[in-house]
Each structure stands twice: as structure tokens, then as C-alpha cells.
Scaffold this active site. Structure first.
Site, short mmCIF file in Angstrom:
data_model
loop_
_atom_site.label_atom_id
_atom_site.label_comp_id
_atom_site.label_asym_id
_atom_site.label_seq_id
_atom_site.Cartn_x
_atom_site.Cartn_y
_atom_site.Cartn_z
N VAL A 47 0.83 -1.21 0.00
CA VAL A 47 0.00 0.00 0.00
C VAL A 47 0.86 1.26 0.00
O VAL A 47 0.66 2.18 -0.80
CB VAL A 47 -0.95 0.01 1.21
CG1 VAL A 47 -1.69 1.34 1.30
CG2 VAL A 47 -1.94 -1.14 1.12
N ASP B 238 10.82 3.63 5.74
CA ASP B 238 10.75 2.26 6.25
C ASP B 238 11.94 2.02 7.17
O ASP B 238 13.03 2.54 6.93
CB ASP B 238 10.75 1.24 5.10
CG ASP B 238 10.14 -0.09 5.51
OD1 ASP B 238 10.77 -0.81 6.31
OD2 ASP B 238 9.05 -0.41 5.04
N THR C 226 -5.50 -0.76 6.54
CA THR C 226 -6.85 -1.19 6.89
C THR C 226 -6.92 -1.38 8.40
O THR C 226 -6.23 -2.23 8.96
CB THR C 226 -7.20 -2.51 6.17
OG1 THR C 226 -7.07 -2.30 4.76
CG2 THR C 226 -8.62 -2.94 6.49
N ALA D 299 -16.11 -18.99 -10.25
CA ALA D 299 -15.83 -20.12 -9.36
C ALA D 299 -14.38 -20.55 -9.47
O ALA D 299 -13.76 -20.46 -10.53
CB ALA D 299 -16.74 -21.29 -9.72
N CYS E 168 -5.64 -9.33 1.92
CA CYS E 168 -6.80 -8.59 2.45
C CYS E 168 -7.95 -9.46 2.95
O CYS E 168 -8.29 -9.43 4.13
CB CYS E 168 -7.32 -7.62 1.40
SG CYS E 168 -6.15 -6.32 0.95
N LYS F 160 -7.69 -11.83 6.29
CA LYS F 160 -7.53 -11.12 7.57
C LYS F 160 -8.67 -10.13 7.83
O LYS F 160 -9.09 -9.95 8.98
CB LYS F 160 -6.17 -10.41 7.62
CG LYS F 160 -6.03 -9.14 6.83
CD LYS F 160 -4.67 -8.49 7.03
CE LYS F 160 -4.55 -7.20 6.25
NZ LYS F 160 -5.44 -6.12 6.76
#
Length: 433
Positions: free
Chosen positions: A11, A30, A122, A255, A263, A266
Site C-alpha cells: 500500500v 521504512d 486497513t 468459481a 486482504c 484477515k
């Protein structure tokens, strides 16, 4: 605008690079020193089509930079995006917010002027409230705003999704940050993106609700596929017939294997955990989670049936092992369940994936990585098409396999059964009777 992205995972890196391409000055931060060194050299830690070109372009144009110095980067920036991981807590189902709150504590020491603090990660409902409590301990309320701005990027399509989003959701409880962020997103709004302003808590929930609903659509069509196999019906017809209803839509009605990735697994767990805390039972989503967890076992049973329960020493070829195409993401991929189970039963497994060797299978002596499709399929007893990479959509199996008794289990329904059967290929697919 001067932006700081904290976290250079999927992200943070994609969003930061795309914001810089829109003309903003972006610092991606980071704590991983090697990752930052590689990014400065233009080496990308994730597989995402087109990302490496954008990184090199914006580094050259001096709009994009990378740093390990969080404090300095935050002080130089006006808008701070928190883009760290929120994995499922070990041994539980709720989201682990330790990285988010750790970043918030660092931010509280570096608010030298008005800043907008945004959760791009998120996060569950009320996370923004908790971040605000952390910041207010050391700073005046007028010096910051805490906002929720969830991302809706699909792996493999992330750059397009950023530039041409369905919607931009900004959850803010004050007018100042709302005005600034609408200005930030003006280039995307001008291209047709719908801009939605909500409360902070609503924005947090929109992300979870969206992912839970998409996971439900996948699970729904997978369960219908089980019924189609028992009633001699083609699930593709069902998907088309349902999808043409504009209230339903055709996307996510294909299917196949269980959903996986960074994502859906979790986030479905996290939203039910949040609901439990507020004494609300999200029974539909809980059923989706359970059904999806059973999916890989059902597909394993199908493999055993195809092989007449004679698995030992059978040569099985997996085409693709990532959870979906156009990504190197292995998280919650069905292959992580299927390959070890088949290996344990004595199968000899080769796999090919366009993103290369996978360390997840390193400990299995009878599992090997093939460097080409032809090598993977050589003298195989069963081909399992696991991931829908374009590389696998028009293969000449008769030429590649060189085995008179060809068996194919197409978990993605990439081929037409009648055409395969006309070639004397024993072809099995999902939900096609």
C-alpha cells in the site's frame, strides 16, 4: 504537497509512487535499511506491473525519495500516511495494531506544525480515535487532524486502480483536513473518481465492509459451483445469468479456489472480531470464513478422485502457485494447503510460476520448482491449473506433456471442456457438472 508514506509495503509503496507521479513531493519511509537501499537503486521488493518504471521516473524527477529517518521525514512533510501492516493477531482473529500505534507514538514527538495524519492501512473502527488519544498527550489538538483514507488497490492492477479509482473515501471529523485532502485528490476527481466524505469511523468500516462483501461473492459462487457439479449444470452460465442483473454485477462471480491474499482472509476475521466487541453477530461473514477455510480441502478431494486415490509417486504439475495472477503474493494461497498435503501422500510435485521460486515449499523434498512451463509439464500424470496467469490460457498440452494419458484439473475454468475432450484429454474443471 509534501507527503510522507510510513511503510513501503504494498500500500505505502504503490500509493507513494503514484502520488509522486501526480506532482507531489513524496518521502517513503521504512525501518528496513536494506529495503530502502534497494529502493534507492530502483529495485522493487514486490511484483506489480509497471511499478518499477514509475519508481525510476519519479526518482529521476526528484519527486520521490526513500529514507530510514522517520523523524526527519515527518517534520519535513505536511500529510503523513500510515501504511504499516495490520495482520491478524497470532492465535486470534482481531487485527494486530501494534505497528500502527507504534508509529503514532513516534509521530507524537515530531508534530512541529499542522499535520494531517492519515490511516491508509486497513484498521478497525475506532482506531482513529485511539491514534488521536496518543497524539493529544503531547500535542495541541489544533496542530493535527486524524483521518481515515482507506485504499482499494487490487494486486496486479494497483497502479490503474490508484489513477482511475471507483471512489476516493475520506473520513474526517474536521473541515480543514477535508478541504486539503479534496485538493490532494483533485487530479483523480477530474478523471471521474467519485469523492466521498464521511465520518472517520464510517471510512474505517467502509473498507472492511467492501472486502467482506467481495469475499462473500466469491464464496457464494464457489458453493453454487459445488451444487452445479452434482446437478450437471455449468456454473459459468449461472455467473453470467446472475451478473447481468445490475443489482448484483458480474465481478467476483468466478468459481475457483478459496480466496486468499493480503486482504480478504484477515479483513473478514477482523470485522467479525470488531462486531463481537460491540456485541453484534455478523453471522453471514462468519459463515463465509468457515466455507472458505473448507474450500481447499474440497478441491484436494477432487484431486484424489481424479487420481483414483492413487497419489503416491504420481507426477503432479502445478501451473501457478500465487493466490491470483499478476502478483507474487503467496499469502493464504490454496497451494499452501494443497501442495504439502499431496507431498505428504507421496506425490512428486513440480510447479511453475511466472514470479519464480517460492521459499514456502523449500522444506518439501519431493516438491521442486520448474524454470519453464515445458519442464513443469514433462511426462506429468496430472496438471493442476491453479492460477489464471495469461501464460496458461492457450497452451498446447498434447505437445507439452508427451504423455498419452493426459489429465488436467483446471481450477480456473480457463479452457472449454468440449474442445479438451475432443483432443482425448481427461479434463476436469470447477462447477461444470
Amino acid at each position: 504537497m509534501k507527503l510522507c508514506m510510513i511503510g513501503t509495503g504494498y500500500v505505502g509503496l504503490v500509493s507513494g509512487v503514484c502520488f509522486s507521479d501526480l506532482g507531489n513531493d513524496v518521502i517513503c519511509v521504512d525501518k528496513d535499511i536494506n529495503k530502502i537501499k534497494n529502493l534507492k537503486d530502483g529495485k522493487i521488493p514486490i511484483y506489480e506491473p509497471g511499478l518499477d518504471e514509475l519508481v525510476k521516473k519519479n526518482i529521476k524527477n526528484k519527486r520521490l525519495s526513500f529514507s530510514n529517518d522517520l523523524n526527519k521525514s515527518v517534520r519535513k512533510s505536511d500529510i503523513i500516511f500510515i501504511c504499516v501492516g495490520t495482520p491478524t493477531k497470532r492465535g486470534g482473529s482481531s487485527a494486530d495494531l501494534s505497528q500502527v500505534f507504534g508509529v503514532a507514538k513516534e509521530l507524537s514527538k515530531n508534530i512541529n506544525k499542522y499535520k494531517i495524519i492519515i490511516t491508509k492501512s486497513t484498521v478497525p473502527v475506532t482506531t482513529g480515535d485511539e491514534i488521536e488519544k496518543i497524539l493529544i498527550k503531547s500535542n495541541s489538538r489544533i496542530k493535527f487532524s486524524v483521518v481515515s483514507n482507506p485504499e482499494f488497490l487490487r494486486e496486479g492492477e494497483a497502479i490503474r486502480d490508484f489513477i482511475y479509482p471507483d471512489r476516493v473515501v475520506v473520513g474526517s471529523n474536521d473541515k480543514k483536513s477535508t478541504r486539503i485532502l479534496k485538493n490532494l485528490y483533485t487530479p483523480l476527481i477530474a478523471k471521474g473518481a467519485k469523492y466521498i466524505n464521511t465520518s472517520r469511523r464510517a471510512a474505517e468500516l467502509i473498507k472492511y465492509a467492501s472486502n467482506a462483501f467481495l469475499a462473500t461473492k466469491i464464496t457464494f459462487i464457489n458453493e453454487l459451483a459445488n451444487l452445479c457439479e452434482k446437478t450437471n449444470i455449468n456454473v459459468d452460465d449461472i455467473s453470467i445469468g446472475m451478473g447481468l442483473d445490475q443489482r448484483i454485477g458480474s465481478r467476483f462471480l468466478r468459481a475457483g479456489p478459496a480466496y486468499g491474499g493480503s486482504c480478504f482472509p484477515k479483513d473478514t476475521k477482523a470485522i467479525t472480531s470488531t462486531a463481537d466487541k460491540f456485541s453484534t453477530n455478523l453471522s453471514v461473514i462468519k459463515s463465509v470464513i468457515k466455507s472458505n477455510e473448507n474450500r481447499s480441502q474440497l478441491m484436494l478431494k477432487r484431486v484424489y478422485q481424479i487420481l483414483n486415490n492413487k497419489v503416491k509417486n504420481k507426477k503432479i504439475s502445478f501451473l501457478g502457485v500465487t493466490f491470483k495472477a499478476n502478483t507474487d503474493d503467496m499469502r493464504d494461497s490454496s497451494s499452501l494447503i494443497m501442495i504439502p498435503a499431496l507431498s505428504k501422500k507421496g506425490a512428486l510435485i513440480r510447479y511453475f510460476d511466472p514470479t519464480g521460486y517460492k521459499k514456502e515449499f523449500k522444506g518439501y523434498k519431493n516438491v521442486s520448482f520448474a524454470r519453464s512451463i515445458s519442464r513443469c509439464l514433462e511426462k506429468t500424470d496430472l496438471v493442476i491449473i491453479h492460477t489464471e496467469w495469461n501464460d496458461f490460457k492457450s497452451l498446447d498440452f498434447l505437445k507439452l506433456i508427451k504423455n498419452k494419458k493426459i489429465k488436467i484439473y483446471d481450477m480456473r475454468n480457463l479452457y472449454i471442456p468440449s474442445k479438451m475432450n475432443n483432443k482425448n484429454v481427461k479434463y476436469y474443471s470447477v462447477g461444470r457438472g
